[in-house]
Write an enzyme that holds these catalytic residues in place. Structure first.
Site, short mmCIF file in Angstrom:
data_model
loop_
_atom_site.label_atom_id
_atom_site.label_comp_id
_atom_site.label_asym_id
_atom_site.label_seq_id
_atom_site.Cartn_x
_atom_site.Cartn_y
_atom_site.Cartn_z
N LYS A 149 0.87 -1.19 0.00
CA LYS A 149 0.00 0.00 0.00
C LYS A 149 0.90 1.23 0.00
O LYS A 149 1.00 1.96 0.99
CB LYS A 149 -0.94 -0.02 1.23
CG LYS A 149 -2.26 -0.75 0.94
CD LYS A 149 -3.21 -0.74 2.12
CE LYS A 149 -4.11 0.45 2.18
NZ LYS A 149 -5.18 0.48 1.17
N1 PMP Z 1 -6.87 -2.93 -3.70
C1 PMP Z 1 -6.48 -1.67 -3.50
C2 PMP Z 1 -5.69 -0.97 -4.56
C3 PMP Z 1 -6.82 -1.00 -2.31
O1 PMP Z 1 -6.44 0.27 -2.11
C4 PMP Z 1 -7.58 -1.68 -1.33
C5 PMP Z 1 -7.98 -0.97 -0.07
N2 PMP Z 1 -7.05 -1.16 0.94
C6 PMP Z 1 -7.97 -3.01 -1.59
C7 PMP Z 1 -7.58 -3.60 -2.78
C8 PMP Z 1 -8.76 -3.80 -0.58
O2 PMP Z 1 -7.95 -4.17 0.51
P1 PMP Z 1 -8.57 -4.39 1.95
O3 PMP Z 1 -9.65 -5.39 1.82
O4 PMP Z 1 -7.43 -4.89 2.77
O5 PMP Z 1 -9.08 -3.07 2.41
#
Ligand code: PMP
Length: 298
Positions: A149
């Site tokens: 991230k």
């Molecule tokens: N893909 C991206 C690019 C994201 O920014 C997110 C949000 N965090 C997700 C997928 C989903 O991840 P999560 O379920 O851990 O929030």
């Protein structure tokens, strides 16, 4: 463990305009949610350890080591929620970024700032959405790794979101350079075909979402089906019975139209509905078999 004076009003903070993290997007984030359970008068933070494990993973891969352990980060978060006396659903944003004020965009400087803040904004989400396949391609795993991230990676998401909104869509889906379906701009993607629940593998340039992993558990434990990780083509998207997106901020979001083609019968599908219902109960602490997922604040 932490001085009370480390918890401050965000308006009292300042940062040099020379800050390297700000200038070049040299940082990484997490996105966590806590859910208020009215009956139990309890705030449950969902999968806190897993979020901080991913945060540490991002930091390690990007040379932005997080200056606190997972246990310390969890305790800071709990204290932040306690100090703010939060009794509603809340979004929690940890951010770690390069602290030096030098021009070169290297990642060597050992000074990494950590901040964690809360966002209490409540919004009325749409029950289902229509999306487009973006003209922007997902950043490749050997570019700005989408498995982390990274703050810089969100420029890729931002371009796709803006294009989608300008063209009248609620959101955007990315393809990889090879043309496989990757993920939503800020969400993971699933398709349902009969009783098959399919999602792209991590190698198709996705963030391994924590909601995605929770959906895998729900599909297996609550629906008696199994989730398949398999590359998805653009046409398989259009021809799917159901499509949904997943993410911490939006939970399970049904997609009923893609590129102006109706998905299934244009309504929220039965499997999506079952997954959504189980997910909403799990995050609010209403399913005791998922107790290891919760951190209680009070
Ligand atoms: N893909 C991206 C690019 C994201 O920014 C997110 C949000 N965090 C997700 C997928 C989903 O991840 P999560 O379920 O851990 O929030």
């Amino acid at each position: 463990m932490f001085d009370k004076d480390r918890f401050v009003d965000d308006r009292s903070l300042s940062l040099s305009i020379k800050n390297k993290g700000l200038n070049y997007g040299l940082g990484c984030i997490e996105g966590i949610r806590a859910f208020w359970n009215k009956e139990q008068k309890q705030l449950f933070v969902f999968r806190l350890d897993d979020h901080f494990k991913r945060f540490h993973g991002s930091g390690k891969s990007l040379y932005i080591p997080i200056p606190y352990s997972i246990d310390q980060l969890s305790e800071i978060t709990r204290q932040l929620l306690l100090i703010n006396q939060v009794t509603q659903d809340v979004y929690i944003r940890p951010l770690c970024f390069k602290g030096a004020n030098t021009l070169r965009p290297d990642l060597n400087d050992p000074l990494n700032h950590l901040a964690i803040y809360l966002d209490l904004t409540e919004y009325e989400p749409k029950p289902s959405i229509n999306v487009c396949v973006s003209s922007w391609t997902r950043v490749g795993s050997n570019m700005i790794p989408p498995q982390t991230k990274s703050t810089a990676g969100y420029l890729n998401s931002g371009l796709a979101i803006n294009e989608a909104m300008l063209n009248g869509y609620d959101g955007a889906l990315f393809l990889t350079r090879e043309g496989n379906v990757s993920e939503g701009a800020t969400n993971n993607l699933f398709i349902v075909r009969g009783y098959e629940v399919v999602t792209p593998p991590v190698s198709d340039d996705i963030l391994p979402g924590i909601t995605r992993n929770t959906v895998a558990q729900i599909v297996y434990r609550e629906l008696g089906l199994s989730m398949r990780e398999q590359s998805i083509t653009r046409v398989e998207l259009y021809e799917a019975d159901e499509v949904f997106l997943t993410g911490t901020a939006i939970g399970i979001k049904p997609v009923v139209e893609i590129d102006r083609r109706m998905i299934g019968n244009g309504k929220i599908g039965p499997i999506t509905q079952k997954i959504q219902k189980a997910y909403d109960q799990i995050v609010r602490g209403e399913m005791s078999s998922y107790i290891s997922y919760y951190t209680s604040v009070y």
